[in-house]
Design a protein around this motif. Sequence first.
Motif, PDB file in Angstrom:
ATOM      1  N   GLN A 167       0.827  -1.200   0.000  1.00 23.66           N
ATOM      2  CA  GLN A 167       0.000   0.000   0.000  1.00 23.66           C
ATOM      3  C   GLN A 167       0.869   1.262   0.000  1.00 23.66           C
ATOM      4  O   GLN A 167       0.567   2.235  -0.705  1.00 23.66           O
ATOM      5  CB  GLN A 167      -0.923   0.004   1.219  1.00 23.66           C
ATOM      6  N   ALA A 168       1.941   1.234   0.781  1.00 24.35           N
ATOM      7  CA  ALA A 168       2.840   2.392   0.820  1.00 24.35           C
ATOM      8  C   ALA A 168       3.499   2.619  -0.529  1.00 24.35           C
ATOM      9  O   ALA A 168       3.606   3.756  -1.003  1.00 24.35           O
ATOM     10  CB  ALA A 168       3.889   2.204   1.907  1.00 24.35           C
ATOM     11  N   LEU A 169       3.953   1.549  -1.166  1.00 25.03           N
ATOM     12  CA  LEU A 169       4.576   1.685  -2.489  1.00 25.03           C
ATOM     13  C   LEU A 169       3.572   2.159  -3.532  1.00 25.03           C
ATOM     14  O   LEU A 169       3.912   2.959  -4.407  1.00 25.03           O
ATOM     15  CB  LEU A 169       5.197   0.362  -2.915  1.00 25.03           C
ATOM     16  N   ASP A 170       2.344   1.679  -3.452  1.00 27.23           N
ATOM     17  CA  ASP A 170       1.315   2.152  -4.375  1.00 27.23           C
ATOM     18  C   ASP A 170       1.041   3.641  -4.186  1.00 27.23           C
ATOM     19  O   ASP A 170       0.864   4.385  -5.152  1.00 27.23           O
ATOM     20  CB  ASP A 170       0.020   1.364  -4.182  1.00 27.23           C
ATOM     21  N   LYS A 171       1.016   4.082  -2.933  1.00 23.03           N
ATOM     22  CA  LYS A 171       0.773   5.504  -2.648  1.00 23.03           C
ATOM     23  C   LYS A 171       1.933   6.361  -3.163  1.00 23.03           C
ATOM     24  O   LYS A 171       1.715   7.421  -3.757  1.00 23.03           O
ATOM     25  CB  LYS A 171       0.582   5.704  -1.139  1.00 23.03           C
ATOM     26  N   VAL A 172       3.174   5.897  -2.937  1.00 23.63           N
ATOM     27  CA  VAL A 172       4.345   6.634  -3.437  1.00 23.63           C
ATOM     28  C   VAL A 172       4.311   6.693  -4.963  1.00 23.63           C
ATOM     29  O   VAL A 172       4.570   7.740  -5.562  1.00 23.63           O
ATOM     30  CB  VAL A 172       5.652   5.985  -2.927  1.00 23.63           C
ATOM     31  N   ASP A 173       3.973   5.574  -5.596  1.00 20.38           N
ATOM     32  CA  ASP A 173       3.894   5.532  -7.052  1.00 20.38           C
ATOM     33  C   ASP A 173       2.813   6.488  -7.565  1.00 20.38           C
ATOM     34  O   ASP A 173       3.006   7.182  -8.571  1.00 20.38           O
ATOM     35  CB  ASP A 173       3.600   4.103  -7.511  1.00 20.38           C
ATOM     36  N   GLU A 174       1.695   6.550  -6.889  1.00 22.51           N
ATOM     37  CA  GLU A 174       0.611   7.457  -7.268  1.00 22.51           C
ATOM     38  C   GLU A 174       1.045   8.914  -7.146  1.00 22.51           C
ATOM     39  O   GLU A 174       0.796   9.732  -8.041  1.00 22.51           O
ATOM     40  CB  GLU A 174      -0.606   7.196  -6.371  1.00 22.51           C
ATOM     41  N   ILE A 175       1.730   9.255  -6.053  1.00 22.32           N
ATOM     42  CA  ILE A 175       2.187  10.632  -5.840  1.00 22.32           C
ATOM     43  C   ILE A 175       3.231  11.015  -6.882  1.00 22.32           C
ATOM     44  O   ILE A 175       3.185  12.108  -7.455  1.00 22.32           O
ATOM     45  CB  ILE A 175       2.721  10.805  -4.411  1.00 22.32           C
TER      46      ILE A 175
END
Length: 101
Positions: free
Chosen positions: A12-20
């Motif tokens: 989830q953290a990596l997905d959020k970083v990728d989204e940002i």
Amino acid sequence: MPPSPAPEWAVQALDKVDEIVGKVRANTTDRLVRIARVVVFGLLAVIMGATAGVLAVIGLVRALDEVIPGPVWSVYLLLGAIFTAAGAFLWSKKTASPVSA
């Protein structure tokens, strides 16, 4: 033994970083690339248009020199009068800029 929540949290953290990072890239780099393309292709169009205009005037002078009898200055006089009349017409159509105090 209960399953560890760490792998799900990491995903989830990596997905959020990728989204940002994707949003930042879309708002900065992609826009700059589009602006650069507009500037480059715009300059190219202006340069090619100016070149075509100059060559068209040269061709017009040479063609009129063959058609109109007499020295070449008569062609220059005719084209100068036409361009001056066109410039005066366009000048009369311009709007006055507002006067700042």
